[in-house]
Design a protein around this motif. Sequence first.
Motif, PDB file in Angstrom:
ATOM      1  N   LEU A 284     -10.798   9.441   5.345  1.00  7.80           N
ATOM      2  CA  LEU A 284      -9.507   9.187   4.694  1.00  7.80           C
ATOM      3  C   LEU A 284      -8.540   8.468   5.631  1.00  7.80           C
ATOM      4  O   LEU A 284      -7.843   7.533   5.223  1.00  7.80           O
ATOM      5  CB  LEU A 284      -8.895  10.504   4.217  1.00  7.80           C
ATOM      6  N   VAL A 285      -8.524   8.881   6.887  1.00  6.27           N
ATOM      7  CA  VAL A 285      -7.609   8.261   7.861  1.00  6.27           C
ATOM      8  C   VAL A 285      -7.942   6.782   8.045  1.00  6.27           C
ATOM      9  O   VAL A 285      -7.057   5.920   7.985  1.00  6.27           O
ATOM     10  CB  VAL A 285      -7.672   9.006   9.215  1.00  6.27           C
ATOM     11  N   PHE A 286      -9.229   6.481   8.238  1.00 11.33           N
ATOM     12  CA  PHE A 286      -9.595   5.076   8.429  1.00 11.33           C
ATOM     13  C   PHE A 286      -9.443   4.273   7.145  1.00 11.33           C
ATOM     14  O   PHE A 286      -8.968   3.134   7.173  1.00 11.33           O
ATOM     15  CB  PHE A 286     -11.031   4.942   8.941  1.00 11.33           C
ATOM     16  N   ALA A 287      -9.844   4.850   6.011  1.00 13.51           N
ATOM     17  CA  ALA A 287      -9.752   4.138   4.731  1.00 13.51           C
ATOM     18  C   ALA A 287      -8.311   3.770   4.405  1.00 13.51           C
ATOM     19  O   ALA A 287      -8.033   2.684   3.876  1.00 13.51           O
ATOM     20  CB  ALA A 287     -10.348   4.981   3.612  1.00 13.51           C
ATOM     21  N   SER A 288      -7.367   4.655   4.731  1.00 10.07           N
ATOM     22  CA  SER A 288      -5.946   4.374   4.474  1.00 10.07           C
ATOM     23  C   SER A 288      -5.456   3.198   5.312  1.00 10.07           C
ATOM     24  O   SER A 288      -4.737   2.324   4.827  1.00 10.07           O
ATOM     25  CB  SER A 288      -5.104   5.619   4.774  1.00 10.07           C
ATOM     26  N   SER A 289      -5.860   3.181   6.571  1.00 10.43           N
ATOM     27  CA  SER A 289      -5.467   2.076   7.452  1.00 10.43           C
ATOM     28  C   SER A 289      -6.103   0.767   6.998  1.00 10.43           C
ATOM     29  O   SER A 289      -5.444  -0.280   6.950  1.00 10.43           O
ATOM     30  CB  SER A 289      -5.887   2.382   8.893  1.00 10.43           C
TER      31      SER A 289
ATOM     32  N   PHE B  76       5.790  -2.361  -0.036  1.00  9.06           N
ATOM     33  CA  PHE B  76       5.846  -1.013  -0.608  1.00  9.06           C
ATOM     34  C   PHE B  76       4.450  -0.405  -0.671  1.00  9.06           C
ATOM     35  O   PHE B  76       4.257   0.778  -0.374  1.00  9.06           O
ATOM     36  CB  PHE B  76       6.460  -1.059  -2.013  1.00  9.06           C
ATOM     37  N   TYR B  77       3.470  -1.222  -1.054  1.00  6.22           N
ATOM     38  CA  TYR B  77       2.072  -0.763  -1.101  1.00  6.22           C
ATOM     39  C   TYR B  77       1.613  -0.298   0.271  1.00  6.22           C
ATOM     40  O   TYR B  77       0.967   0.758   0.400  1.00  6.22           O
ATOM     41  CB  TYR B  77       1.183  -1.899  -1.618  1.00  6.22           C
ATOM     42  N   ILE B  78       1.932  -1.065   1.322  1.00  4.43           N
ATOM     43  CA  ILE B  78       1.496  -0.702   2.677  1.00  4.43           C
ATOM     44  C   ILE B  78       2.123   0.615   3.110  1.00  4.43           C
ATOM     45  O   ILE B  78       1.442   1.497   3.655  1.00  4.43           O
ATOM     46  CB  ILE B  78       1.848  -1.829   3.669  1.00  4.43           C
ATOM     47  N   VAL B  79       3.427   0.775   2.864  1.00 12.78           N
ATOM     48  CA  VAL B  79       4.106   2.028   3.226  1.00 12.78           C
ATOM     49  C   VAL B  79       3.479   3.202   2.482  1.00 12.78           C
ATOM     50  O   VAL B  79       3.261   4.287   3.051  1.00 12.78           O
ATOM     51  CB  VAL B  79       5.615   1.932   2.922  1.00 12.78           C
ATOM     52  N   ALA B  80       3.158   2.995   1.194  1.00 10.36           N
ATOM     53  CA  ALA B  80       2.599   4.074   0.377  1.00 10.36           C
ATOM     54  C   ALA B  80       1.184   4.435   0.810  1.00 10.36           C
ATOM     55  O   ALA B  80       0.851   5.618   0.983  1.00 10.36           O
ATOM     56  CB  ALA B  80       2.618   3.674  -1.096  1.00 10.36           C
ATOM     57  N   ILE B  81       0.333   3.423   0.995  1.00  6.88           N
ATOM     58  CA  ILE B  81      -1.087   3.699   1.283  1.00  6.88           C
ATOM     59  C   ILE B  81      -1.267   4.284   2.679  1.00  6.88           C
ATOM     60  O   ILE B  81      -2.153   5.121   2.906  1.00  6.88           O
ATOM     61  CB  ILE B  81      -1.949   2.419   1.097  1.00  6.88           C
ATOM     62  N   THR B  82      -0.440   3.877   3.634  1.00  8.42           N
ATOM     63  CA  THR B  82      -0.576   4.421   4.985  1.00  8.42           C
ATOM     64  C   THR B  82      -0.076   5.862   5.071  1.00  8.42           C
ATOM     65  O   THR B  82      -0.358   6.555   6.056  1.00  8.42           O
ATOM     66  CB  THR B  82       0.179   3.556   6.012  1.00  8.42           C
TER      67      THR B  82
END
Length: 331
Positions: free
Chosen positions: A83-88, A111-117
Motif C-alpha cells: 500500500l505504501v509503495f502503490a500510493s507513491s 488534488f489527486y496527488i495530495v489525496a492518493i499520497t
Amino acid sequence: MPEILNVLIASVIPLLFILVYAVVILWVEIKVASHVQDRLGYMYTGGFHGWAQPIADLLKLLTKEHITPERSDKILFTLAPILVFASSYAAYAALPFTSTFIAANLNIGIFYIVAITSFVVIGILMAGWSSNNKYSLLGVMRSVAQIVSYEIPTVLSILTVIVAVGTLNLQEICEIQKGGLFSWNIFKYPPFMLITFLIYFTASLAEVNRTPFDIPEAESELVAGYHTEYTGMKFAMFYLAEYANMFLVSGIAAILFFGGWSSPFGEFLAGPGWGVFWFVSKGLFFVFLQIMLRWTLPRLRVDQLMYVSWKVLTPISFVNLMVVGLWAILK
C-alpha cells in the motif's frame, strides 16, 4: 488494443523511472554522505567508486528470506508495504514529465496527488500496528502525528500557488510559466511566493521523513521504527517508497514554483525532449538538497518538530495564503 497499449506504456514508464532513479540516488546518497563525513563510501563493487553496490544491495534484498513475526497480523503485515509503495507510485500518474507526456492529465491533478499520497499514512499505520512490536507501534504513532501535522502547511502552500495561477491542473501550471526564468511562479508576488516555497520545501522534508524530521525512523531511539520487523523485499518496498516520495515532492516543487518542464531560457532549449531534461534536472536538484540536509543538520526532538509545524509554518502559511489571495483579486 491501442488503448490498452497506451495505458501500459503510461503505467510502465513512471515505474521504470522510479526503479532506475532509486538505484542511482541510493549510490549518490552514500557518496554524498561519505564526502560530507570525509570518508570514501562505496569503492569496490562494480569498479569506479562502487557504482554497482546499489545493484548488489537490491539483489541481496530480493533473495533474502521473508520473515513474518508469529504473533503479527499476517494479512495487514503483508499489505502494508504494498500500500505504501502503490500510493507513491500512483501519484506519478499526474506528474507532467514534459509537454507531451503525462500518464493522466487530470483537471484536479494536484488534488489527486495530495489525496492518493494520504494512503501512505494508512500503510505506515498498518505496518507498525500489525508487527505486534512495541517499538514499531511507538514509531508509527510518531510517524502519523508528524505526517498529519505537516500536511497542513504543505497543503496551504499548494493552495497559495493555486490561488495565484487559478488551476489545479499541473500541465496548465507548467504552461502558465512558459517564457523564461522570470515567468516562473517563484518570482511572482515577491517575496510571498519565495516564502511559500520555503515553507513547502521544509514541510515536504517532514512528509518524506527526511532529516531533520526523520523521527519516525530514529534508529538510535526506536530500532528503525515502524519497519523494524520487516525483511527482504518487504523492507525494500518501504525504502523504495521513501525515495519515490523524495522525487515526487521535489517534482511538485519544480512544477509549482520553477516552471516544471519549461526552459529557463524561454523558447531556447525548449520542446518535449528538453522538457524531460528540465523537469528531471529540477527534481533531482531538490532531491540532492534533501540528501545534503540529511548529512548536515541534527535531528529535532518531538516537541520541537510539532512546534515548528503548528506554531511556525502553519500560521505563516495562513498569512501567506491570505496576502497572495488578496493580491490576486486586486491585481
